[in-house]
Design an enzyme around this catalytic site. Structure first.
Site, PDB file in Angstrom:
ATOM      1  N   HIS A 183       0.852  -1.194   0.000  1.00 32.27           N
ATOM      2  CA  HIS A 183       0.000   0.000   0.000  1.00 32.27           C
ATOM      3  C   HIS A 183       0.881   1.235   0.000  1.00 32.27           C
ATOM      4  O   HIS A 183       2.046   1.194   0.388  1.00 32.27           O
ATOM      5  CB  HIS A 183      -0.948   0.008   1.202  1.00 32.27           C
ATOM      6  CG  HIS A 183      -0.232  -0.151   2.503  1.00 32.27           C
ATOM      7  ND1 HIS A 183       0.384   0.892   3.149  1.00 32.27           N
ATOM      8  CD2 HIS A 183      -0.001  -1.245   3.256  1.00 32.27           C
ATOM      9  CE1 HIS A 183       0.958   0.443   4.248  1.00 32.27           C
ATOM     10  NE2 HIS A 183       0.742  -0.856   4.340  1.00 32.27           N
ATOM     11  N   ARG A 230      19.568  -1.133  -7.827  1.00 28.22           N
ATOM     12  CA  ARG A 230      19.980  -0.955  -9.221  1.00 28.22           C
ATOM     13  C   ARG A 230      20.753  -2.181  -9.656  1.00 28.22           C
ATOM     14  O   ARG A 230      21.281  -2.931  -8.825  1.00 28.22           O
ATOM     15  CB  ARG A 230      20.798   0.307  -9.392  1.00 28.22           C
ATOM     16  CG  ARG A 230      22.076   0.324  -8.584  1.00 28.22           C
ATOM     17  CD  ARG A 230      22.847   1.629  -8.762  1.00 28.22           C
ATOM     18  NE  ARG A 230      23.941   1.766  -7.837  1.00 28.22           N
ATOM     19  CZ  ARG A 230      25.056   1.043  -7.841  1.00 28.22           C
ATOM     20  NH1 ARG A 230      25.226   0.108  -8.738  1.00 28.22           N
ATOM     21  NH2 ARG A 230      26.006   1.236  -6.967  1.00 28.22           N
ATOM     22  N   ALA A 246      21.272  -7.923   0.042  1.00 31.44           N
ATOM     23  CA  ALA A 246      20.804  -7.582   1.382  1.00 31.44           C
ATOM     24  C   ALA A 246      20.674  -6.073   1.544  1.00 31.44           C
ATOM     25  O   ALA A 246      21.486  -5.303   1.038  1.00 31.44           O
ATOM     26  CB  ALA A 246      21.768  -8.137   2.419  1.00 31.44           C
TER      27      ALA A 246
END
Length: 172
Positions: free
Chosen positions: A66, A133, A113
């Protein structure tokens, strides 16, 4: 917290992987075959999350389904924003990663991580960072893994000895 929700939380925290997967499916999460889920941070809309086959979700991965549209509720009483999280086959998501709504990942992806995944991840890559990225291709990562491979025995104590010798040498 209702009794049903409390029981679900206990199953997720203390249950076997089979129990965790079964509980998440009962909560509405779509989960493929041979998945491993080690996080409790599923969010309030598990039915908006889909995992393909052979997906590993490390501890403390957070799924967000959300948005922050509630900030506008004074002007737009019923305004809410939701989005799905769709993770394709053969994906590994590293510890403490956050995945935001309206994201599709994979297939054949490793997420490092601590990453924050804010947009779709193309197939066959390794991503990391905030925002996540592309770091390298999955083929390049495979070659790095092979180059750094340590052949260790299955016995835990024997594996410990091999790893201690490799990383610490003969000394303590």
């Amino acid at each position: 917290m209702g009794l049903v929700r409390l029981i679900q939380k206990l199953k997720l925290r203390y249950g076997s992987q089979d129990t965790v997967i079964k509980t998440l499916r009962e909560m509405g999460m779509r989960i493929g075959e041979q998945c491993r889920v080690y996080t409790l941070r599923i969010g309030s809309e598990p039915w908006l999350i889909r995992l393909g086959n052979r997906v590993t979700i490390a501890p403390d991965v957070t799924f967000v389904t959300h948005g922050a549209a509630s900030i506008f509720r004074a002007k737009h009483e019923s305004l809410v924003s939701f989005g799905k999280v769709d993770i394709k086959d053969d994906v590994h998501i590293g510890v403490n990663t956050t995945i935001l709504p309206n994201v599709t990942i994979g297939p054949n992806v490793v997420i490092g991580a601590g990453s924050v995944v804010t947009s779709d991840v193309p197939p066959g890559v390794v991503v990391a960072g905030n925002p996540a990225r592309v770091i390298c291709t999955l083929d390049e990562y495979e070659q790095k893994c092979i180059a750094n491979h340590i052949d260790i025995p299955k016995d835990r104590e024997a594996a410990r000895k091999v790893l201690e010798e490799h990383f610490w040498g003969g000394g303590a």
